[in-house]
Design an enzyme around this catalytic site. Structure first.
Site, short mmCIF file in Angstrom:
data_model
loop_
_atom_site.label_atom_id
_atom_site.label_comp_id
_atom_site.label_asym_id
_atom_site.label_seq_id
_atom_site.Cartn_x
_atom_site.Cartn_y
_atom_site.Cartn_z
N HIS A 96 0.86 -1.18 0.00
CA HIS A 96 0.00 0.00 0.00
C HIS A 96 0.89 1.23 0.00
O HIS A 96 2.03 1.20 0.49
CB HIS A 96 -0.87 -0.04 1.27
CG HIS A 96 -1.94 0.99 1.33
ND1 HIS A 96 -1.68 2.30 1.69
CD2 HIS A 96 -3.28 0.92 1.13
CE1 HIS A 96 -2.82 2.98 1.69
NE2 HIS A 96 -3.80 2.18 1.36
N ASP A 129 2.77 -4.75 8.41
CA ASP A 129 1.54 -4.00 8.18
C ASP A 129 0.39 -5.00 8.25
O ASP A 129 0.18 -5.79 7.34
CB ASP A 129 1.60 -3.32 6.82
CG ASP A 129 0.30 -2.65 6.41
OD1 ASP A 129 -0.69 -2.77 7.16
OD2 ASP A 129 0.27 -2.03 5.33
N GLN A 146 -4.74 -5.48 6.92
CA GLN A 146 -5.70 -6.37 6.26
C GLN A 146 -5.75 -7.76 6.88
O GLN A 146 -6.42 -8.64 6.34
CB GLN A 146 -5.33 -6.50 4.77
CG GLN A 146 -5.40 -5.21 3.98
CD GLN A 146 -6.81 -4.71 3.78
OE1 GLN A 146 -7.78 -5.46 3.86
NE2 GLN A 146 -6.95 -3.42 3.49
N LYS A 151 -10.65 -0.88 10.34
CA LYS A 151 -10.73 -2.12 9.56
C LYS A 151 -11.02 -3.33 10.44
O LYS A 151 -11.27 -4.43 9.93
CB LYS A 151 -9.43 -2.33 8.78
CG LYS A 151 -9.18 -1.28 7.69
CD LYS A 151 -7.91 -1.59 6.92
CE LYS A 151 -7.48 -0.43 6.03
NZ LYS A 151 -8.35 -0.27 4.85
N CYS A 158 -4.70 2.33 -3.82
CA CYS A 158 -3.47 2.84 -3.19
C CYS A 158 -2.34 1.83 -3.33
O CYS A 158 -1.54 1.63 -2.40
CB CYS A 158 -3.71 3.18 -1.71
SG CYS A 158 -4.85 4.54 -1.46
#
Length: 405
Positions: free
Chosen positions: A121, A198, A201, A224, A362
């Site tokens: 991202h 990261d 997700q 999220k 993104c």
């Protein structure tokens, strides 16, 4: 067996009607919807708990402080961190990565290297590009394959004694690829490099334990994982956070201030300058507590079955092409249909009550790799169903027919 229909009843927005169509929300990669318990917690805070924290001796301040720090402890437990002071409240994944880039970046010297991947991202690309330019660093990239997997054959060449940080997405937001982060962490540590994961997700889809992974940093966004927007977490190992200078100056991140010198506060407050998003932090704790009561293994199995079903149904459409066919994927279906534009398809799906994301997500380097301007992305959550997938596929067929005729 996981009961999606029972879970759906906890999400009031899923009862929405858009004209004659029920809302089908397939944009969970962008943000999740919120259960009633989270919505109620926001109202309850401002109704009966609102005060500034860490400063007041009065009842409301002490109550809000306790709730805020309890949320920190809840998140520590969910992530499997060793200490609650290793949990830093941020504005989101982007805020957490920028904090590390600024503060850990101050420890780096010209010629040091940072390794990321081509599927990141933008929030895990741009801060490192800015840092590399500012401090004379070398930024390297692990390439991807036509299936949307990392090309790990290059890893031993890319990792070397100058590599100081590897920053990688656990799950790709544009392709759904689940990256082999345990392998990456082990190889990076063997070269003396630190690793940032990261997890924007991943936390809502798979189990994560930072001590078992032995990652040095992990970041994620509250919105999220069924929490409020404008919230997030940076996990960092205690010794690293202690070695890093503060990101911002102001109230609460200090012990003493004079006109000649400032002594910084201990963790975690050293990195939390100013009045924080108090309600957001407390309610993020509520969301994580709610999530912790669900069976994450059952969720992962349910979502995998849903993804497999949607993938099979999508491939029945003439000209459909999926981008991201990794052996290990999360619940993201990124695709195009021949002779149609993704924006047009997304617009026609919206007119039938279906929310998907169109564009580059993104992740422009991913789109550049595949030589496309963007994709249609259907991203699923455990409150989605096969019935919704069937309606989505029928609506997609109608949209494609209209655009081709």
């Amino acid at each position: 067996m996981f009961n999606a229909e029972a879970i759906r009843t906890q999400f009031p927005i899923l009862k929405t009607q858009l004209g004659k169509y029920p809302l089908i929300y397939f944009d969970n990669g962008a943000t999740s919807q919120k259960p009633q318990v989270v919505i109620d917690a926001i109202t309850h805070y401002y109704t009966s708990q609102n005060a500034n924290i860490h400063r007041g001796v009065h009842h409301l301040s002490q109550l809000a402080t306790e709730l805020y720090e309890n949320a920190r402890t809840c998140i520590q437990t969910y992530l499997g961190a060793r200490h609650s002071h290793e949990i830093i409240f941020t504005s989101g994944t982007t805020g957490g990565i920028n904090l590390v880039a600024h503060s850990f970046g101050k420890l780096l010297k010209p010629g040091d290297e940072i390794l990321i991947t081509e599927m990141e991202h933008h929030s895990n690309i741009v801060p490192w590009q800015m840092l590399a330019e500012e401090r004379g660093l070398v930024l390297r990239y692990i390439p991807i394959t036509p299936r949307g997997e990392l090309d790990l054959s290059t890893l031993d060449t890319l990792l070397n004694e100058r590599t100081k940080l590897v920053s990688v997405a656990h799950i790709s937001n544009s392709l759904g690829t689940i990256n082999p982060i345990q392998q990456l962490i082990s190889k990076a540590h063997a070269k003396g490099a630190r690793v940032l994961i990261d997890a924007a997700q991943s936390l809502q889809h798979v189990a994560v334990n930072v001590q078992q992974l032995d990652c040095d940093f992990m970041v994620f966004s509250g919105h999220k994982v069924f929490g409020p927007t404008g919230t997030g977490i940076l996990y960092g190992k205690e010794e690293l956070l202690n070695a890093m200078p503060p990101y911002q100056g102001g109230g609460d991140m200090i012990k003493t201030v004079s006109m000649t010198q400032t002594v910084y506060n201990d963790l975690p407050h050293k990195f939390e300058a100013g009045t924080p998003n108090i309600s957001g932090g407390i309610v993020l704790g509520t969301a994580i507590e709610w999530l912790s009561k669900l069976d994450i293994a059952a969720i992962a199995a349910y979502e995998q079955d849903l993804l497999d079903y949607a993938t099979h149904k999508l491939m029945e459409i003439d000209g459909a092409e999926i981008y991201g066919t990794a052996a290990h994927k999360s619940s993201i279906l990124s695709f195009l249909v021949k002779d149609t534009h993704p924006y047009d398809v997304g617009t026609l799906l919206n007119q039938q009550g279906i929310a998907v994301r169109t564009g580059h997500h993104c992740a422009q380097p991913v789109m550049d790799y595949f030589k496309i301007p963007g994709t249609i992305r259907a991203s699923f959550c455990f409150y989605n169903t096969k019935t919704e997938v069937d309606f989505f596929i029928d609506a997609l067929k109608r949209a494609v027919h209209m655009l081709r005729s």
